[in-house]
Design a protein around this motif. Structure first.
Motif, short mmCIF file in Angstrom:
data_model
loop_
_atom_site.label_atom_id
_atom_site.label_comp_id
_atom_site.label_asym_id
_atom_site.label_seq_id
_atom_site.Cartn_x
_atom_site.Cartn_y
_atom_site.Cartn_z
N UNK A 90 -44.13 59.84 17.71
CA UNK A 90 -43.13 59.51 18.73
C UNK A 90 -42.13 58.57 18.09
N UNK A 91 -40.85 58.94 18.20
CA UNK A 91 -39.76 58.13 17.68
C UNK A 91 -39.05 57.52 18.89
N UNK A 92 -39.15 56.21 19.02
CA UNK A 92 -38.63 55.52 20.18
C UNK A 92 -37.38 54.71 19.82
N UNK A 93 -36.34 54.87 20.62
CA UNK A 93 -35.13 54.07 20.44
C UNK A 93 -35.51 52.61 20.65
N UNK A 94 -35.18 51.77 19.70
CA UNK A 94 -35.50 50.34 19.82
C UNK A 94 -34.22 49.54 19.57
N UNK A 95 -33.62 49.08 20.67
CA UNK A 95 -32.43 48.25 20.47
C UNK A 95 -32.86 46.97 19.75
N UNK A 96 -31.92 46.44 18.98
CA UNK A 96 -32.28 45.39 18.02
C UNK A 96 -31.16 44.35 17.96
N UNK A 101 -25.76 43.35 20.18
CA UNK A 101 -25.51 43.64 21.59
C UNK A 101 -26.11 42.51 22.42
N UNK A 102 -25.74 42.47 23.68
CA UNK A 102 -26.40 41.59 24.63
C UNK A 102 -27.78 42.21 24.88
N UNK A 103 -28.83 41.59 24.35
CA UNK A 103 -30.17 42.18 24.40
C UNK A 103 -30.65 42.40 25.84
N UNK A 104 -30.09 41.66 26.80
CA UNK A 104 -30.46 41.88 28.19
C UNK A 104 -29.95 43.22 28.70
N UNK A 105 -29.00 43.81 27.99
CA UNK A 105 -28.44 45.09 28.38
C UNK A 105 -28.91 46.22 27.46
N UNK A 106 -30.02 45.99 26.78
CA UNK A 106 -30.54 46.97 25.84
C UNK A 106 -30.88 48.31 26.48
N UNK A 107 -31.46 48.29 27.68
CA UNK A 107 -31.81 49.55 28.34
C UNK A 107 -30.56 50.33 28.73
N UNK A 108 -29.50 49.61 29.11
CA UNK A 108 -28.22 50.28 29.40
C UNK A 108 -27.68 50.94 28.14
N UNK A 109 -27.83 50.26 27.02
CA UNK A 109 -27.34 50.82 25.76
C UNK A 109 -28.15 52.06 25.36
N UNK A 148 -17.92 57.18 20.72
CA UNK A 148 -17.16 55.92 20.70
C UNK A 148 -17.51 55.03 21.90
N UNK A 149 -17.78 55.63 23.07
CA UNK A 149 -18.15 54.85 24.27
C UNK A 149 -19.42 54.04 24.01
N UNK A 150 -20.34 54.63 23.29
CA UNK A 150 -21.60 53.97 22.94
C UNK A 150 -21.35 52.94 21.83
N UNK A 151 -20.67 53.36 20.78
CA UNK A 151 -20.50 52.53 19.58
C UNK A 151 -19.68 51.27 19.83
N UNK A 152 -18.67 51.36 20.67
CA UNK A 152 -17.80 50.20 20.91
C UNK A 152 -18.53 49.01 21.52
N UNK A 153 -19.69 49.23 22.08
CA UNK A 153 -20.47 48.15 22.70
C UNK A 153 -21.38 47.44 21.71
#
Length: 196
Positions: A90-96, A101-109, A148-153
């Protein structure tokens, strides 16, 4: 080697897309255009597709998940991976923090990553082949927004957008092509009928 062994081994990759344990260095999993240690001008080549590499064995259960986008798909993948009579990955997206980024908004990202096609959700279950079904299930919808919508954040992309806009634009265009090509390949793979 572990996946090739065909033993009941469970692997979970928390993909931060950098070598996190060495301070955020660029790795083979770092995406095109992202800035990281030893890639201050933006990584010029795309990231490897670990999932497709594992699928090539044919007997490995493989899933790509993002809890922030689809928690039900994540749980389904974990249950299927555990039930699989062979190796599972299983490969899981892990914001870092290295994504800046604002880590509190990791799930949004994570949700934006899926909506842009940057992080497609899928499950590849070899057990389905024995039932005459396609092992590949594409669980996310077609991309509904540009990369770009994703990357700009994320600071890892914004840094280059500010310091070298021309290079950033070129790499972003190539990264969008990477996404489009990967989505087309996954769609084709998911549409194939399994051979009994």
């Amino acid at each position: 080697h572990v996946l090739a062994s065909n033993r009941r081994v469970r692997c979970l990759v928390l993909d931060t897309e950098v070598y996190s344990n060495t301070g955020g260095q660029a790795s083979k999993a770092t995406p095109r255009g992202a800035v990281a240690k030893f890639a201050s001008g933006g990584k010029p080549v795309g990231k490897k597709d670990l999932g497709r590499m594992a699928m090539a064995y044919g007997h490995v259960y493989v899933a790509q998940v993002a809890f922030g986008s689809d928690d039900a798909q994540t749980i389904k993948a974990f249950l299927e991976a555990e039930a699989h009579d062979g190796p599972s990955l299983i490969i899981a997206y892990a914001h870092c923090i290295a994504h800046a980024i604002d880590m509190q908004k990791g799930l949004e990202q994570q949700k934006l990553a899926v909506e842009s096609g940057y992080w497609p959700l899928y499950r590849f279950n070899p057990a389905r082949t024995a039932r005459g079904r396609n092992p590949m299930q594409l669980d996310s919808e077609a991309p509904s927004r540009p990369l770009k919508d994703y990357a700009e954040r994320e600071g890892r992309y914004r840094i280059l957008m500010h310091s070298n806009p021309e290079t950033a634009e070129k790499l972003m265009s190539l990264a969008q092509q990477d996404i489009d090509q990967r989505w087309a390949a996954y769609t084709k793979l998911a549409a194939k009928e399994a051979k009994a």
